[in-house]
Design a protein around this motif. Structure first.
Motif, PDB file in Angstrom:
ATOM      1  N   SER A 238     -27.807  34.470 -26.605  1.00  0.00           N
ATOM      2  CA  SER A 238     -26.610  33.987 -25.931  1.00  0.00           C
ATOM      3  C   SER A 238     -26.921  32.743 -25.117  1.00  0.00           C
ATOM      4  O   SER A 238     -28.075  32.422 -24.845  1.00  0.00           O
ATOM      5  CB  SER A 238     -26.046  35.080 -25.016  1.00  0.00           C
ATOM      6  OG  SER A 238     -26.975  35.360 -23.974  1.00  0.00           O
ATOM      7  N   LEU A 239     -25.873  32.041 -24.746  1.00  0.00           N
ATOM      8  CA  LEU A 239     -25.979  30.894 -23.846  1.00  0.00           C
ATOM      9  C   LEU A 239     -25.395  31.275 -22.495  1.00  0.00           C
ATOM     10  O   LEU A 239     -24.372  31.954 -22.425  1.00  0.00           O
ATOM     11  CB  LEU A 239     -25.217  29.692 -24.414  1.00  0.00           C
ATOM     12  CG  LEU A 239     -25.656  29.173 -25.786  1.00  0.00           C
ATOM     13  CD1 LEU A 239     -24.788  27.995 -26.197  1.00  0.00           C
ATOM     14  CD2 LEU A 239     -27.117  28.791 -25.773  1.00  0.00           C
ATOM     15  N   PRO A 240     -26.017  30.850 -21.411  1.00  0.00           N
ATOM     16  CA  PRO A 240     -25.452  31.131 -20.088  1.00  0.00           C
ATOM     17  C   PRO A 240     -24.043  30.556 -19.962  1.00  0.00           C
ATOM     18  O   PRO A 240     -23.692  29.577 -20.634  1.00  0.00           O
ATOM     19  CB  PRO A 240     -26.438  30.427 -19.140  1.00  0.00           C
ATOM     20  CG  PRO A 240     -27.704  30.296 -19.914  1.00  0.00           C
ATOM     21  CD  PRO A 240     -27.302  30.122 -21.341  1.00  0.00           C
ATOM     22  N   VAL A 241     -23.255  31.162 -19.098  1.00  0.00           N
ATOM     23  CA  VAL A 241     -21.868  30.730 -18.921  1.00  0.00           C
ATOM     24  C   VAL A 241     -21.784  29.262 -18.549  1.00  0.00           C
ATOM     25  O   VAL A 241     -20.902  28.532 -19.027  1.00  0.00           O
ATOM     26  CB  VAL A 241     -21.186  31.604 -17.843  1.00  0.00           C
ATOM     27  CG1 VAL A 241     -19.778  31.093 -17.549  1.00  0.00           C
ATOM     28  CG2 VAL A 241     -21.140  33.055 -18.293  1.00  0.00           C
ATOM     29  N   ASP A 242     -22.706  28.775 -17.724  1.00  0.00           N
ATOM     30  CA  ASP A 242     -22.673  27.385 -17.265  1.00  0.00           C
ATOM     31  C   ASP A 242     -23.444  26.438 -18.180  1.00  0.00           C
ATOM     32  O   ASP A 242     -23.687  25.290 -17.810  1.00  0.00           O
ATOM     33  CB  ASP A 242     -23.241  27.296 -15.838  1.00  0.00           C
ATOM     34  CG  ASP A 242     -22.403  28.066 -14.838  1.00  0.00           C
ATOM     35  OD1 ASP A 242     -21.177  28.171 -15.065  1.00  0.00           O
ATOM     36  OD2 ASP A 242     -22.963  28.569 -13.840  1.00  0.00           O
ATOM     37  N   PHE A 243     -23.828  26.905 -19.357  1.00  0.00           N
ATOM     38  CA  PHE A 243     -24.597  26.074 -20.283  1.00  0.00           C
ATOM     39  C   PHE A 243     -23.728  24.917 -20.772  1.00  0.00           C
ATOM     40  O   PHE A 243     -22.625  25.119 -21.283  1.00  0.00           O
ATOM     41  CB  PHE A 243     -25.070  26.910 -21.468  1.00  0.00           C
ATOM     42  CG  PHE A 243     -26.186  26.283 -22.248  1.00  0.00           C
ATOM     43  CD1 PHE A 243     -27.511  26.554 -21.941  1.00  0.00           C
ATOM     44  CD2 PHE A 243     -25.922  25.425 -23.300  1.00  0.00           C
ATOM     45  CE1 PHE A 243     -28.549  25.991 -22.663  1.00  0.00           C
ATOM     46  CE2 PHE A 243     -26.951  24.854 -24.033  1.00  0.00           C
ATOM     47  CZ  PHE A 243     -28.272  25.134 -23.716  1.00  0.00           C
ATOM     48  N   GLU A 244     -24.232  23.694 -20.626  1.00  0.00           N
ATOM     49  CA  GLU A 244     -23.464  22.503 -20.994  1.00  0.00           C
ATOM     50  C   GLU A 244     -23.772  22.112 -22.435  1.00  0.00           C
ATOM     51  O   GLU A 244     -24.536  21.193 -22.716  1.00  0.00           O
ATOM     52  CB  GLU A 244     -23.786  21.356 -20.038  1.00  0.00           C
ATOM     53  CG  GLU A 244     -23.447  21.647 -18.585  1.00  0.00           C
ATOM     54  CD  GLU A 244     -23.807  20.486 -17.673  1.00  0.00           C
ATOM     55  OE1 GLU A 244     -23.174  19.425 -17.808  1.00  0.00           O
ATOM     56  OE2 GLU A 244     -24.738  20.632 -16.863  1.00  0.00           O
ATOM     57  N   LEU A 245     -23.143  22.808 -23.360  1.00  0.00           N
ATOM     58  CA  LEU A 245     -23.376  22.562 -24.770  1.00  0.00           C
ATOM     59  C   LEU A 245     -23.000  21.140 -25.183  1.00  0.00           C
ATOM     60  O   LEU A 245     -23.591  20.567 -26.098  1.00  0.00           O
ATOM     61  CB  LEU A 245     -22.586  23.568 -25.610  1.00  0.00           C
ATOM     62  CG  LEU A 245     -22.853  23.592 -27.116  1.00  0.00           C
ATOM     63  CD1 LEU A 245     -24.312  23.902 -27.399  1.00  0.00           C
ATOM     64  CD2 LEU A 245     -21.943  24.591 -27.802  1.00  0.00           C
ATOM     65  N   ALA A 246     -22.050  20.552 -24.497  1.00  0.00           N
ATOM     66  CA  ALA A 246     -21.601  19.198 -24.830  1.00  0.00           C
ATOM     67  C   ALA A 246     -22.705  18.158 -24.662  1.00  0.00           C
ATOM     68  O   ALA A 246     -22.622  17.071 -25.239  1.00  0.00           O
ATOM     69  CB  ALA A 246     -20.395  18.824 -23.966  1.00  0.00           C
ATOM     70  N   ARG A 247     -23.754  18.491 -23.903  1.00  0.00           N
ATOM     71  CA  ARG A 247     -24.851  17.546 -23.720  1.00  0.00           C
ATOM     72  C   ARG A 247     -25.706  17.414 -24.981  1.00  0.00           C
ATOM     73  O   ARG A 247     -26.455  16.463 -25.108  1.00  0.00           O
ATOM     74  CB  ARG A 247     -25.708  17.967 -22.522  1.00  0.00           C
ATOM     75  CG  ARG A 247     -24.938  17.984 -21.208  1.00  0.00           C
ATOM     76  CD  ARG A 247     -25.824  18.318 -20.031  1.00  0.00           C
ATOM     77  NE  ARG A 247     -26.801  17.269 -19.762  1.00  0.00           N
ATOM     78  CZ  ARG A 247     -27.616  17.267 -18.703  1.00  0.00           C
ATOM     79  NH1 ARG A 247     -27.576  18.271 -17.833  1.00  0.00           N
ATOM     80  NH2 ARG A 247     -28.476  16.295 -18.506  1.00  0.00           N
TER      81      ARG A 247
END
Length: 267
Positions: A238-247
């Motif tokens: 999983s990815l953390p809730v605050d993970f900035e995938l857009a980066r």
């Protein structure tokens, strides 16, 4: 099947009773031997000026005939199921590639550290119990593959030149610290949590992670800064809730397997 290609002898066979000629040294132009035969290394091979050698030996220790080939650049002992010792490997100082996969080796000797030209190290399908060789002292410049039933790994340390790292160790519960600023590809399959201090991989282009442990199912938040990523495969991660995938703006492929308790970031 036995054939020649540019002074290379290639042997592929399923016939256990087929033997290579024992007078290989009469072929003075021979520069490479690749064979799937499981048989002792003939004495005559030591007189050849081989650069790559691929041989599934039936011996339990590294044959003296191979140790005498100090000009050898590539050595594959893959499939040597009886091989338990590579004592003397330090004499092959020109090795750039070493494959010890699918052997019976259960420890890496300290003399492995003397192979300063080594660029690729393959350790697949092994049950290594002791690392006398410290991997962080190996100046491997291209790839390291660690695959097997490892209970623990030695310190990886600062692998300053490494480009590709593969760790396939489903029983592993803890990953050692790692600094690999030149790493381009990383493949992890383990139960261990991903250490947050593995963020120093600014050039990473391909990432594949599958963590099966109860505490290992999330990427570190800091990994959103791996902005050079192009291909990502996440299995049960999983990815953390605050993970900035857009980066991950250069991303070309993203494959994610659903997690029961994970949340994907928006955007």
């Amino acid at each position: 099947l036995i054939y020649w290609i540019d002074n290379k002898l290639v042997v592929h066979t399923l016939q256990a009773n087929l033997n290579l000629p024992t007078d290989l040294n009469r072929w003075k132009q021979l520069r490479a031997v690749h064979t799937t035969l499981r048989q002792p290394v003939p004495d005559a091979i030591a007189g050849l000026q081989l650069e790559p050698l691929s041989w599934a030996t039936t011996q339990t220790a590294l044959p003296e005939e191979i140790l005498a080939m100090t000009g050898l650049h590539r050595l594959s002992l893959r499939g040597s199921s009886r091989l338990r010792s590579i004592s003397g490997i330090g004499t092959l100082a020109n090795l750039t590639y070493l494959d010890l996969s699918e052997t019976a080796i259960d420890h890496l000797p300290a003399e492995l550290e003397s192979l300063r030209c080594l660029a690729n190290l393959e350790l697949g399908g092994l049950n290594i119990q002791r690392f006398d060789a410290n991997l962080k002292h190996l100046e491997v410049q291209q790839s390291i593959t660690l695959e097997g039933d490892f209970g623990e790994l030695p310190p990886l340390g600062d692998l300053s030149y490494l480009r590709h790292l593969t760790i396939l160790a489903p029983e592993l519960t803890e990953l050692p610290p790692l600094k690999a600023p030149q790493l381009r590809t990383l493949l992890l399959w383990t139960r261990a949590p991903i250490p947050s201090d593995w963020e120093v991989m600014p050039l990473l282009e391909e990432l594949e992670v599958d963590t099966q442990g109860p505490d290992g199912g999330s990427l570190p938040l800091s990994w959103s800064r791996l902005t050079n990523l192009r291909k990502v495969h996440l299995g049960a991660v999983s990815l953390p809730v605050d993970f900035e995938l857009a980066r991950w703006s250069r991303l070309e492929e993203l494959h994610m397997q659903a997690c029961d308790d994970g949340q994907l970031p928006s955007g």
